[in-house]
Design a protein around this motif. Structure first.
Motif, PDB file in Angstrom:
ATOM      1  N   ALA A 191       2.614   1.751  -3.287  1.00  0.00           N
ATOM      2  CA  ALA A 191       1.702   2.195  -4.338  1.00  0.00           C
ATOM      3  C   ALA A 191       1.374   3.678  -4.184  1.00  0.00           C
ATOM      4  O   ALA A 191       1.298   4.413  -5.162  1.00  0.00           O
ATOM      5  CB  ALA A 191       0.417   1.375  -4.303  1.00  0.00           C
ATOM      6  N   ILE A 250       0.851  -1.204   0.000  1.00  0.00           N
ATOM      7  CA  ILE A 250       0.000   0.000   0.000  1.00  0.00           C
ATOM      8  C   ILE A 250       0.879   1.245   0.000  1.00  0.00           C
ATOM      9  O   ILE A 250       0.671   2.174  -0.792  1.00  0.00           O
ATOM     10  CB  ILE A 250      -0.914   0.047   1.246  1.00  0.00           C
ATOM     11  N   ALA A 294      -4.057  -1.225  -2.148  1.00  0.00           N
ATOM     12  CA  ALA A 294      -2.892  -0.936  -2.983  1.00  0.00           C
ATOM     13  C   ALA A 294      -3.320  -0.740  -4.437  1.00  0.00           C
ATOM     14  O   ALA A 294      -2.800   0.139  -5.135  1.00  0.00           O
ATOM     15  CB  ALA A 294      -1.876  -2.061  -2.878  1.00  0.00           C
TER      16      ALA A 294
END
Lengths: 204, 219
Positions: free
Chosen positions: B148, B145, B210
């Motif tokens: 990203a 996450i 993500a």
């Protein structure tokens, strides 16, 4: 049918383009023209659904591409500036994996055949980092040979290609158009393409 | 598709072994330096072992987060993944799994060997390895996450640390806590159950979060 209505794109505080309208029918070709920095790549990215337009909407067979999501992506091949080839993978692996991303599992045999057709015979097992710019481009374009997608969105597909490769790609594109496929492309080269309908989109 | 992405990332890791080894070396060096610098006092070493190993594993995992998406971003492969006809969450899950296989599993395998330097008893070594086995995939998933969200940003490395560290801390507390509980003669099941729960929750939510972050970062 791909339709864009009243599209606008803003980058920072600059209006790249606004009020862009077009309709692309089956077997149609749309050429996006314009000087550097006029928003051609931005427009293609918007058409793919990679980014959202500042205004307006794009529909695929009447439905908005933002809501279609994966159903739209499965009918689409996008080849952008960055060819999406991995330096550490061989040409063959690159082709098979990029096809797998678009949901088409192709056999090794099919992949080799496509690479040979693109003039890369004997180089299938070389890592992409030792290939030249034009050869990498050919690896990326080989995806078109094995793709069953209806809509091809190509950003400068002819960049870095030599004369014979340009001819090869031109034939490939014309064949796709003849089979009722659709193409949206940008190019700075003059090529004469025959298609059922040709839309010229001029960005300023 | 899931299979393809895992296979591809493992293949890339094989061709670029230095990246994998950096993470492992970092872990081994940090964990091995502590006994050398603190001195051979068995009780103290045993007491600090779980914390040191877990902190080192956490930092090692964070060290490799930057590469999770950035290479794919730079060569355009990520664009292709976003336009995949398969669900992007599945794809992210595959990438996180590959990341764990490459960076997490070697740490888990090395942990019992490194634990010997701290004079850990056998059952504590077992608990340490189990807690790492449950905890390191959580680190990869949560890290995805952060990676990203910071994709394509300058100084993204520092930002990733700030974003994911608060989420890493519960894993650290219960991971190290399980080994401490075992050495204190207490039951460690609760700690491991919580780690397992973290793992299940992150398998469900992290790929989705993500994937959404990737779409935003690529706009």
């Amino acid at each position: 049918m791909l339709q864009g209505s009243d599209l606008a794109c803003v980058r920072g505080d600059r209006n790249l383009f606004k009020a862009v309208n077009f309709i692309l029918k089956d077997g149609g070709l749309m050429q996006v023209n314009g000087p550097n920095g006029s928003g051609k790549t931005s427009l293609l990215r918007i058409l793919c659904g990679l980014s959202a337009p500042a205004a307006g909407k794009i529909t695929w067979n009447g439905k908005s591409v933002r809501t279609l999501g994966e159903a739209y992506y499965s009918e689409l091949v996008y080849i952008g500036h960055l060819s999406g080839t991995k330096d550490d993978l061989t040409a063959l692996e690159n082709l098979r994996i990029s096809s797998a991303f678009s949901g088409e599992n192709i056999s090794e045999h099919q992949a080799v055949e496509a690479l040979v057709d693109m003039g890369l015979g004997g180089r299938e097992h070389l890592p992409a980092k030792v290939l030249s710019q034009g050869q990498r481009r050919r690896v990326a374009l080989a995806r078109l040979l094995v793709s069953k997608a209806k809509l091809w969105i190509l950003d400068e597909p002819l960049a870095a290609l030599d004369v014979s490769a340009i001819q090869l790609v031109k034939n490939l594109l014309e064949r796709h158009l003849k089979e009722n496929g659709m193409i949206v492309m940008t190019t700075h080269q003059d090529i004469d393409m025959t298609a059922a309908s040709i839309v010229q989109l001029q960005l300023t | 598709m899931f299979f393809w992405i895992v296979q591809r990332d493992l293949l890339l890791a094989m061709r670029r072994r230095s990246d994998v080894l950096t993470t492992l070396f970092f872990f081994v060096i940090v964990v091995s330096l502590f006994p050398l610098s603190v001195g051979p006092e068995m009780n103290m070493l045993r007491m600090m072992a779980p914390g040191v190993v877990w902190v080192a594993a956490l930092l090692a995992s964070m060290l490799s987060l930057g590469r999770l998406f950035s290479n794919d971003y730079l060569d355009g492969t990520l664009e292709q993944m976003l336009l995949s006809s398969q669900s992007l969450s599945i794809l992210v899950l595959g990438k996180a799994l590959a990341h764990w296989l490459v960076t997490g599993v070697p740490l888990v395998l090395m942990a019992p060997v490194l634990g010997i330097q701290y004079d850990l008893p056998v059952d504590a070594l077992f608990v340490l390895t189990t807690s790492l086995l449950l905890g390191t995939p959580v680190l990869s998933l949560i890290g995805a996450i952060g990676a990203a969200l910071t994709l394509g940003l300058r100084g993204g490395g520092v930002l990733v640390s700030l974003l994911v560290l608060p989420l890493y801390i519960p894993v650290l507390i219960f991971g190290a806590g399980s080994v401490e509980a075992d050495m204190a003669g207490l039951d460690y099941d609760a700690h491991l159950s919580l780690l397992g729960a973290f793992l299940l929750v992150s398998i469900v939510f992290a790929p989705w979060a993500a994937a959404s972050s990737l779409r935003v970062s690529m706009e």
